[in-house]
Design an enzyme around this catalytic site. Structure first.
Site, mmCIF file in Angstrom:
data_model
loop_
_atom_site.group_PDB
_atom_site.id
_atom_site.type_symbol
_atom_site.label_atom_id
_atom_site.label_comp_id
_atom_site.label_asym_id
_atom_site.label_seq_id
_atom_site.Cartn_x
_atom_site.Cartn_y
_atom_site.Cartn_z
ATOM 1 N N TYR A 101 21.308 2.040 2.266
ATOM 2 C CA TYR A 101 21.686 1.050 1.668
ATOM 3 C C TYR A 101 21.811 1.158 0.177
ATOM 4 C CZ TYR A 101 22.142 -3.832 -0.032
ATOM 5 O OH TYR A 101 22.240 -4.735 -0.744
ATOM 6 N N GLU A 189 28.167 -4.100 -2.935
ATOM 7 C CA GLU A 189 27.222 -3.506 -1.900
ATOM 8 C C GLU A 189 27.736 -2.422 -1.035
ATOM 9 O OE1 GLU A 189 24.387 -6.300 0.293
ATOM 10 O OE2 GLU A 189 25.929 -5.820 1.736
#
Ligand code: GDP
Ligand code: MN
Length: 387
Positions: A101, A189
């Site tokens: 992530y 993101e």
């Protein structure tokens, strides 16, 4: 304003982040053609502005052209978290070895952009953040210096990324921070940033992308503003935005028309305090002029849940009598069919109350009194046979 995955990944690519070369389509036949062009296998991915598409069945692998067509058809018929899937992205399928992530967000307390990274990437990152927050490495980015390579390398080390991928990771992290700043994002993101295998070696690739652009900066990004997906906002939210009114729809039945964001929040609290449920947050900024009040009233009354409207207006620079005339004028235009309770206070309050009372509004001297009256009226409307 939220961007779709494919749009975010296109922006990422401009900043040197490797992304799959996919094609966006609107029907199953076009999906088949896209897959033929890309080469099998492919992933078919719903393009809707919500997270968790994978878990909702919106991301599927397809190994044959027939399968691509069937899967695309199926995903295009889905509604995910209330949003209809109108487009799918056809991406070459990646052979994923692990999922990282990597995200950039504004940390309001630090007043910095913060990079967040975790080796526990993928679809359960929210779970990771809640259960094992120490697995997420947070690194503030200096607005003047940006992200120096050593800092990006520190992050790579901290998440246990194999050394061979450090140089790629440094470029990607820098690219993400650049993309964030260049587009005035409030969120950028990559989840997953995957280690993928191809041709006997492994490399990093952004398989998913998400960006939220700061609405207040859209004026200097007309190309991004043009990407706004009308499905992102409701009809009411769209009308409010074009009338320059801050509006958020809520679940209750008491419509709120307030001037000032703080007063609007306090109004919601006070309604709930007296056992009611607000139907919306609404801040009609700019002195509560008649045209604005009329626009706001129309937006509130278009919601069939609204059983009563509560005005909570502070007349400061704009005097109460002017505001009251604005409200009356707006009512003549909009012709509301639900009861209205008004609390206005400030300069020339008495004159304002007189004008409102003569127009059949229920007046109140305090926000508490107005809220109690509104809650009682909403209850009465909800149980018409109780009497
Ligand atoms: P999200 O659920 O909305 O976050 O959608 P993602 O694009 O992140 O996809 C969800 C999950 O599907 C990813 O975490 C991967 O595990 C998987 N996935 C996405 N793309 C591929 C791919 O190309 N190949 C494989 N094998 N899995 C993929
Ligand atoms: Mn994802």
């Amino acid at each position: 304003m939220r961007l779709h995955e494919y749009q975010s990944k296109q922006l990422f690519a401009r900043h040197g982040i490797p992304v799959p070369q996919g094609i966006v389509v609107e029907n199953a036949t076009a999906a088949r053609n896209a897959a033929r062009e890309i080469g099998l296998p492919v992933v078919v991915k719903a393009q809707v502005l919500v997270g968790g598409r994978g878990k909702a069945g919106g991301v599927k692998l397809a190994r044959t052209l027939d399968e691509v067509e069937a899967v695309a058809d199926q995903i295009l018929s889905l509604t995910i978290k209330g949003l209809p899937v109108r487009r799918v992205l056809i991406d070459p399928a990646a052979d994923i070895r692990s999922e990282i992530y990597l995200g950039a967000v504004v940390d309001r307390t630090l007043r910095r952009v913060v990079l967040m990274a975790s080796s526990a990437g993928g679809v359960d990152i929210e779970e990771v953040a809640a259960q094992t927050p120490w697995k997420i490495i947070r690194t503030p980015v200096d607005p003047f210096i940006g992200l120096p390579d050593y800092l990006a390398r520190d992050i790579a080390v901290a998440i246990g990324l194999p050394r061979e991928h450090w140089p790629e990771f440094v470029r990607i992290a820098r690219g993400l921070v650049e993309a964030f700043h260049a587009n005035d994002a409030s969120l950028a993101e990559i989840n997953p940033l995957a280690i993928v295998a191809s041709d006997g070696s492994t490399r990093l690739m952004a398989l998913d992308g998400k960006m939220v652009i700061d609405d207040n900066a859209l004026f200097r990004h007309p190309d991004l503003a043009a990407l706004r997906d009308p499905d992102e906002e409701s009809e009411a939210e769209r009308k409010a935005r074009s009338a320059d009114i801050s509006f958020v729809s809520l679940d209750g039945d008491i419509g709120c028309l307030v001037n000032g964001a703080g007063l609007a929040m306090a109004t919601l609290d006070i309604i709930q305090h007296f056992g009611g449920k607000p139907a919306n947050f609404l801040d009609v900024a700019g002195g509560a002029r008649a045209d604005k009040v009329a626009a706001a009233l129309r937006i509130i009354l278009a919601d069939p849940k609204v059983k009563v409207v509560m005005f909570n207006i502070f007349g400061g620079i704009t005097r109460c009598d002017e505001v009251a005339r604005g409200i009356v004028q707006a009512m003549e235009e909009v012709k509301p069919t639900v009861p209205m309770v008004a609390r206005i206070t400030g300069t020339n309050k008495e004159e304002g109350d007189r004008i409102l009372a003569s127009a059949n509004l229920i007046t109140a001297d305090s926000a508490a009194e107005a809220a109690q009256k509104a809650v009682a009226l909403a209850r009465a409307a909800a149980t018409p046979h109780a009497l």
